[in-house]
Design a protein around this motif. Structure first.
Motif, short mmCIF file in Angstrom:
data_model
loop_
_atom_site.label_atom_id
_atom_site.label_comp_id
_atom_site.label_asym_id
_atom_site.label_seq_id
_atom_site.Cartn_x
_atom_site.Cartn_y
_atom_site.Cartn_z
N ARG A 11 0.83 -1.21 0.00
CA ARG A 11 0.00 0.00 0.00
C ARG A 11 0.86 1.26 0.00
NH1 ARG A 11 -4.86 1.77 -1.52
NH2 ARG A 11 -5.45 3.54 -0.27
N ALA A 12 1.91 1.27 0.79
CA ALA A 12 2.78 2.46 0.86
C ALA A 12 3.49 2.67 -0.48
CB ALA A 12 3.79 2.30 1.98
N GLY A 13 3.94 1.58 -1.10
CA GLY A 13 4.59 1.69 -2.41
C GLY A 13 3.65 2.20 -3.47
N ALA A 14 2.41 1.73 -3.44
CA ALA A 14 1.40 2.20 -4.40
C ALA A 14 1.12 3.68 -4.18
CB ALA A 14 0.12 1.38 -4.27
N ASP A 15 1.02 4.10 -2.93
CA ASP A 15 0.81 5.52 -2.64
C ASP A 15 1.97 6.37 -3.14
OD1 ASP A 15 -1.61 4.95 -1.46
OD2 ASP A 15 -0.84 5.03 0.61
N ASP A 16 3.18 5.87 -2.98
CA ASP A 16 4.36 6.61 -3.46
C ASP A 16 4.32 6.77 -4.98
OD1 ASP A 16 5.31 6.84 -0.90
OD2 ASP A 16 6.78 5.21 -1.09
N VAL A 17 3.93 5.71 -5.69
CA VAL A 17 3.85 5.77 -7.15
C VAL A 17 2.80 6.79 -7.58
CG1 VAL A 17 3.20 4.47 -9.22
CG2 VAL A 17 4.75 3.46 -7.55
N VAL A 18 1.64 6.76 -6.94
CA VAL A 18 0.58 7.71 -7.29
C VAL A 18 1.04 9.14 -7.01
CG1 VAL A 18 -1.75 8.50 -6.68
CG2 VAL A 18 -1.28 6.06 -6.98
N GLN A 19 1.66 9.35 -5.86
CA GLN A 19 2.12 10.69 -5.50
C GLN A 19 3.17 11.19 -6.49
OE1 GLN A 19 3.74 10.99 -1.56
NE2 GLN A 19 3.96 13.21 -1.67
N GLU A 20 4.13 10.34 -6.84
CA GLU A 20 5.17 10.75 -7.79
C GLU A 20 4.58 11.02 -9.17
OE1 GLU A 20 8.80 11.90 -9.26
OE2 GLU A 20 8.24 11.59 -7.17
N HIS A 49 6.37 3.15 -15.54
CA HIS A 49 7.82 3.34 -15.53
C HIS A 49 8.35 3.43 -14.10
CE1 HIS A 49 8.58 4.66 -19.92
NE2 HIS A 49 7.49 3.92 -19.85
N LEU A 50 7.62 4.09 -13.23
CA LEU A 50 8.05 4.17 -11.83
C LEU A 50 8.08 2.80 -11.17
CD1 LEU A 50 6.12 7.40 -10.75
CD2 LEU A 50 8.60 7.14 -10.96
N VAL A 51 7.05 1.99 -11.47
CA VAL A 51 7.01 0.64 -10.90
C VAL A 51 8.18 -0.19 -11.41
CG1 VAL A 51 5.69 -1.52 -10.87
CG2 VAL A 51 4.53 0.66 -10.48
N VAL A 52 8.45 -0.10 -12.70
CA VAL A 52 9.57 -0.85 -13.29
C VAL A 52 10.90 -0.37 -12.69
CG1 VAL A 52 10.85 -1.27 -15.43
CG2 VAL A 52 8.36 -1.45 -15.41
N ASP A 53 11.05 0.94 -12.58
CA ASP A 53 12.29 1.47 -11.98
C ASP A 53 12.47 0.98 -10.55
OD1 ASP A 53 12.79 2.82 -14.32
OD2 ASP A 53 12.18 4.79 -13.56
N GLU A 54 11.40 0.95 -9.79
CA GLU A 54 11.47 0.46 -8.41
C GLU A 54 11.84 -1.02 -8.38
OE1 GLU A 54 11.53 -0.02 -4.41
OE2 GLU A 54 11.58 1.84 -5.52
N ALA A 55 11.27 -1.79 -9.29
CA ALA A 55 11.55 -3.23 -9.32
C ALA A 55 13.01 -3.50 -9.67
CB ALA A 55 10.64 -3.92 -10.33
N ARG A 56 13.60 -2.63 -10.46
CA ARG A 56 15.00 -2.81 -10.87
C ARG A 56 15.99 -2.15 -9.90
NH1 ARG A 56 14.31 -1.37 -17.26
NH2 ARG A 56 13.24 -3.28 -17.85
#
Length: 148
Positions: A11-20, A49-56
């Motif tokens: 949930r926190a990661g999803a919130d960060d992606v939405v905020q960014e 792209h943010l999710v992919v960057d975080e995964a990498r």
């Protein structure tokens, strides 16, 4: 929904992606002035792209930064000493005339004319001795296992 799956229901990661994503949209006013469908597509692309960057990222892979880099291998003089011994042995196998010309040219930095003058022989003789001396030296080193 796809973001939740990509972030493993974090949930926190999803919130960060939405905020960014919203922050990037706010910093790019031309995007907000576009048609809402284009804006939505752009936001999904940015979020993906943010999710992919975080995964990498290194953080995701569990890499831990350290204060000092690990010790690197230090080259010692062993190889140079062994090479010098092999070259010395191969030089010793040359005839005196060939060895003298090779040593004067390559170790003492003499020119063909200087060596010819010092030895009292024609320059052509120095060139010939140098050619055949180097050839014999190369073969001698190859016989001793030096291939560089």
């Amino acid at each position: 929904m796809a973001l939740r799956r990509a972030l493993d229901r974090d949930r926190a990661g999803a919130d960060d992606v939405v905020q960014e994503t919203l922050l990037r949209a706010w910093r790019t006013p031309r995007i907000l002035a576009e048609d809402p469908e284009k804006t939505r597509a752009w936001m999904y692309t940015v979020a993906r792209h943010l999710v992919v960057d975080e995964a990498r990222s290194a953080r995701r892979r569990g890499e831990i930064p350290v204060g000092e880099p690990p010790e690197s291998a230090v080259r010692d003089a062993t190889d140079a000493i062994l090479d010098a011994l092999l070259i010395e042995d191969a030089l010793a196998a040359l005839s005196d005339a060939h060895r003298e010309v090779v040593v004067r040219a390559y170790y003492q930095g003499g020119t063909v004319s200087e060596i010819a003058h010092e030895l009292g022989v024609p320059e052509g003789t120095v060139k010939s001795r140098l050619h055949y001396g180097l050839r014999a030296l190369r073969l001698g080193l190859q016989e001793r296992g030096m291939t560089r």
